[in-house]
Design a protein around this motif. Structure first.
Motif, mmCIF file in Angstrom:
data_model
loop_
_atom_site.group_PDB
_atom_site.id
_atom_site.type_symbol
_atom_site.label_atom_id
_atom_site.label_comp_id
_atom_site.label_asym_id
_atom_site.label_seq_id
_atom_site.Cartn_x
_atom_site.Cartn_y
_atom_site.Cartn_z
ATOM 1 N N PHE A 194 -5.958 14.766 12.555
ATOM 2 C CA PHE A 194 -5.058 13.643 12.824
ATOM 3 C C PHE A 194 -5.339 12.495 11.860
ATOM 4 C CE2 PHE A 194 -4.397 9.546 14.961
ATOM 5 C CZ PHE A 194 -3.039 9.614 15.216
ATOM 6 N N SER A 195 -6.620 12.219 11.616
ATOM 7 C CA SER A 195 -6.992 11.157 10.673
ATOM 8 C C SER A 195 -6.551 11.500 9.253
ATOM 9 C CB SER A 195 -8.508 10.932 10.708
ATOM 10 O OG SER A 195 -8.938 10.590 12.007
ATOM 11 N N VAL A 196 -6.629 12.782 8.895
ATOM 12 C CA VAL A 196 -6.171 13.222 7.573
ATOM 13 C C VAL A 196 -4.672 12.968 7.431
ATOM 14 C CG1 VAL A 196 -5.845 15.224 6.090
ATOM 15 C CG2 VAL A 196 -8.005 14.913 7.296
ATOM 16 N N SER A 197 -3.901 13.285 8.465
ATOM 17 C CA SER A 197 -2.463 13.035 8.435
ATOM 18 C C SER A 197 -2.165 11.546 8.348
ATOM 19 C CB SER A 197 -1.795 13.627 9.680
ATOM 20 O OG SER A 197 -1.961 15.016 9.736
ATOM 21 N N LEU A 198 -2.934 10.751 9.073
ATOM 22 C CA LEU A 198 -2.753 9.298 9.033
ATOM 23 C C LEU A 198 -3.054 8.754 7.640
ATOM 24 C CD1 LEU A 198 -2.106 6.784 10.720
ATOM 25 C CD2 LEU A 198 -4.541 6.624 11.273
ATOM 26 N N MET A 199 -4.080 9.284 7.011
ATOM 27 C CA MET A 199 -4.423 8.857 5.656
ATOM 28 C C MET A 199 -3.321 9.254 4.671
ATOM 29 S SD MET A 199 -7.848 9.795 3.455
ATOM 30 C CE MET A 199 -8.877 9.335 4.843
ATOM 31 N N SER A 200 -2.786 10.463 4.821
ATOM 32 C CA SER A 200 -1.692 10.908 3.953
ATOM 33 C C SER A 200 -0.478 10.010 4.108
ATOM 34 C CB SER A 200 -1.310 12.359 4.284
ATOM 35 O OG SER A 200 -2.399 13.218 4.098
ATOM 36 N N PHE A 201 -0.180 9.637 5.347
ATOM 37 C CA PHE A 201 0.952 8.744 5.610
ATOM 38 C C PHE A 201 0.737 7.384 4.959
ATOM 39 C CE2 PHE A 201 2.787 5.457 8.444
ATOM 40 C CZ PHE A 201 4.137 5.745 8.245
ATOM 41 N N SER A 202 -0.480 6.850 5.062
ATOM 42 C CA SER A 202 -0.786 5.540 4.473
ATOM 43 C C SER A 202 -0.663 5.577 2.953
ATOM 44 C CB SER A 202 -2.198 5.103 4.871
ATOM 45 O OG SER A 202 -2.334 5.054 6.274
ATOM 46 N N ALA A 228 14.004 9.041 -1.841
ATOM 47 C CA ALA A 228 14.507 9.856 -0.730
ATOM 48 C C ALA A 228 13.465 10.878 -0.287
ATOM 49 C CB ALA A 228 15.800 10.572 -1.149
ATOM 50 N N ALA A 229 12.747 11.470 -1.238
ATOM 51 C CA ALA A 229 11.689 12.436 -0.900
ATOM 52 C C ALA A 229 10.546 11.750 -0.160
ATOM 53 C CB ALA A 229 11.170 13.097 -2.169
ATOM 54 N N HIS A 230 10.182 10.546 -0.619
ATOM 55 C CA HIS A 230 9.143 9.766 0.066
ATOM 56 C C HIS A 230 9.532 9.509 1.523
ATOM 57 C CE1 HIS A 230 7.217 8.865 -3.816
ATOM 58 N NE2 HIS A 230 6.208 8.367 -3.118
ATOM 59 N N LEU A 231 10.756 9.022 1.718
ATOM 60 C CA LEU A 231 11.208 8.675 3.066
ATOM 61 C C LEU A 231 11.297 9.901 3.965
ATOM 62 C CD1 LEU A 231 13.994 6.059 2.181
ATOM 63 C CD2 LEU A 231 11.701 5.610 3.080
ATOM 64 N N GLY A 232 11.754 11.026 3.425
ATOM 65 C CA GLY A 232 11.833 12.254 4.218
ATOM 66 C C GLY A 232 10.467 12.739 4.668
ATOM 67 N N ALA A 233 9.513 12.718 3.750
ATOM 68 C CA ALA A 233 8.154 13.140 4.095
ATOM 69 C C ALA A 233 7.521 12.196 5.105
ATOM 70 C CB ALA A 233 7.303 13.215 2.830
ATOM 71 N N MET A 234 7.757 10.895 4.930
ATOM 72 C CA MET A 234 7.186 9.914 5.846
ATOM 73 C C MET A 234 7.745 10.071 7.252
ATOM 74 S SD MET A 234 7.097 6.619 3.299
ATOM 75 C CE MET A 234 6.977 5.444 4.647
ATOM 76 N N ILE A 238 5.215 10.672 10.299
ATOM 77 C CA ILE A 238 5.092 9.672 11.361
ATOM 78 C C ILE A 238 5.553 10.243 12.708
ATOM 79 C CG2 ILE A 238 7.379 8.600 11.106
ATOM 80 C CD1 ILE A 238 5.961 5.894 11.538
ATOM 81 N N SER A 239 6.552 11.141 12.692
ATOM 82 C CA SER A 239 6.970 11.780 13.942
ATOM 83 C C SER A 239 5.841 12.641 14.498
ATOM 84 C CB SER A 239 8.223 12.624 13.715
ATOM 85 O OG SER A 239 7.969 13.672 12.800
ATOM 86 N N PHE A 240 5.119 13.339 13.599
ATOM 87 C CA PHE A 240 3.968 14.139 14.045
ATOM 88 C C PHE A 240 2.890 13.239 14.641
ATOM 89 C CE2 PHE A 240 -0.382 15.168 12.571
ATOM 90 C CZ PHE A 240 -0.677 16.162 13.498
ATOM 91 N N LEU A 241 2.604 12.107 13.992
ATOM 92 C CA LEU A 241 1.555 11.208 14.469
ATOM 93 C C LEU A 241 1.887 10.654 15.856
ATOM 94 C CD1 LEU A 241 0.806 9.224 11.175
ATOM 95 C CD2 LEU A 241 -0.538 11.079 12.161
ATOM 96 N N LEU A 242 3.122 10.198 16.049
ATOM 97 C CA LEU A 242 3.513 9.613 17.335
ATOM 98 C C LEU A 242 3.524 10.665 18.440
ATOM 99 C CD1 LEU A 242 6.404 7.245 16.177
ATOM 100 C CD2 LEU A 242 4.065 6.605 16.812
ATOM 101 N N LEU A 243 4.088 11.835 18.134
ATOM 102 C CA LEU A 243 4.135 12.897 19.140
ATOM 103 C C LEU A 243 2.742 13.423 19.460
ATOM 104 C CD1 LEU A 243 7.285 14.834 17.904
ATOM 105 C CD2 LEU A 243 7.067 13.579 20.050
ATOM 106 N N PHE A 244 1.873 13.457 18.441
ATOM 107 C CA PHE A 244 0.521 13.944 18.688
ATOM 108 C C PHE A 244 -0.264 12.986 19.579
ATOM 109 C CE2 PHE A 244 -4.005 14.151 17.616
ATOM 110 C CZ PHE A 244 -4.257 15.476 17.925
ATOM 111 N N ILE A 245 -0.055 11.679 19.406
ATOM 112 C CA ILE A 245 -0.723 10.708 20.275
ATOM 113 C C ILE A 245 -0.319 10.937 21.729
ATOM 114 C CG2 ILE A 245 -0.860 8.255 20.874
ATOM 115 C CD1 ILE A 245 -0.630 7.638 17.876
#
Length: 311
Positions: A194-202, A228-234, A238-245
């Motif tokens: 989860f922290s790795v995903s958060l770091m990737s998002f940041s 557009a690619a940046h926004l799609g990936a983000m 971020i949906s994974f991070l919120l749902l995972f919490i």
């Protein structure tokens, strides 16, 4: 619990299960059919396929656990069957989180714009090592699941339906510290991916900010595919991070619920909330992936034509 409450909760659980199976099965089938057709598979499709399969397993285990708790509660008084369920729950849970973290890292390496030597080296190597990374995630998940479930929660499963008995209540209290420590350790392990995903998002946000600033300085008015690619990936991350919490909190409620007065209800409500994570995130991934989105539109168009012919 009253029978009406049981039936209502199981209907909701079944609806979430079917929704999740539809999305994840669609992702796996589209990618596998494309793999067979082209005799090769892209790295992102390989990650998405493994993620979808792990979530199909997680959905099945969560549904089975709810089904047993409601309709066959006597199974909770035996340890062997529940150890099997606990093993596969732990395994699919870790696989799902680790594969989602791999997807976040892949998006970051493929889309972000940095010129650090380490980043460029990883960006160049990611396609070559992705299979080994996924295999490593599988091996690590199995390694974690085996020893943890060996001592996991015979007492917890017994307490779920028999905690009102004096001897079982004393038994639960005597093993509370051991059970709590195992569960805390188990849940803390998923915080690393989860922290790795958060770091990737940041880092993706930082890359997008730098890219947007560069575009503004150059004053180009054309459409920017990189943005557009940046926004799609983000959006996917971020949906994974919120749902995972939400999933993580529900998982804690379900697994620590023998401290609560209404244990059975707490377990089912916890698992009901937990099902939202593997069910809904699959549709977010479909919408954020161009190939999957086009395939879903074609499928909906064909379904619409079939319904028109019938009616």
């Amino acid at each position: 619990m009253p029978e009406k409450v049981d039936n209502t909760l199981m209907i909701i659980v079944a609806a979430e299960f079917l929704m999740g199976m539809l999305g994840n099965t669609f992702i796996a089938l589209v990618n596998c059919m494309d793999w067979v057709k082209n005799r090769k598979i892209a790295s992102v499709d390989l990650i998405l396929t493994n993620l979808a399969i792990s979530r199909i397993g997680l959905l099945c285990i969560l549904l089975l656990d709810c089904f047993i708790l409601v309709f066959y509660p006597d199974v909770y008084t035996t340890g062997k069957q529940m150890k099997i369920i606990d093993f596969f729950w732990t395994l699919t849970n870790h696989l799902s989180v680790w594969f989602a973290a791999c997807l976040s890292i892949f998006y970051f390496l493929k889309i972000a714009n940095f010129f650090h030597p380490l980043f460029l080296w990883m960006k160049w190597r990611i396609d070559r090592v992705i299979c080994w990374v996924l295999l490593g995630c599988m091996a690590f998940s199995v390694f974690i699941s085996l020893p943890v479930t060996e001592n996991l929660n015979d007492d917890f499963r017994f307490c779920v339906k028999a905690k009102w008995k004096t001897n079982s209540t004393l038994r639960c209290r005597a093993n509370k510290v051991q059970y709590a420590s195992i569960k805390i350790f188990l849940n803390l392990l998923t915080l690393f991916p989860f922290s790795v995903s958060l770091m990737s998002f940041s880092l993706l946000i930082l890359s997008l900010w730098r890219h947007t600033r560069q575009i503004q300085l150059n004053a180009t008015g054309c459409r920017d595919p990189s943005k557009a690619a940046h926004l799609g990936a983000m959006k996917a991350i971020i949906s994974f991070l919120l749902l995972f919490i939400a999933y993580h909190l529900a998982f804690l409620v379900a697994t620590s619920s023998y401290f609560m007065p209404e244990t059975e209800l707490a377990v089912i409500l916890g698992e009901l909330i937990a099902l939202i994570y593997p069910s809904s995130h699959s549709f977010i991934l479909i919408l954020s992936n161009n190939k999957l989105r086009q395939a879903s539109l074609r499928m909906l168009w064909k379904a619409k034509n079939i319904l028109k012919r019938k009616f």
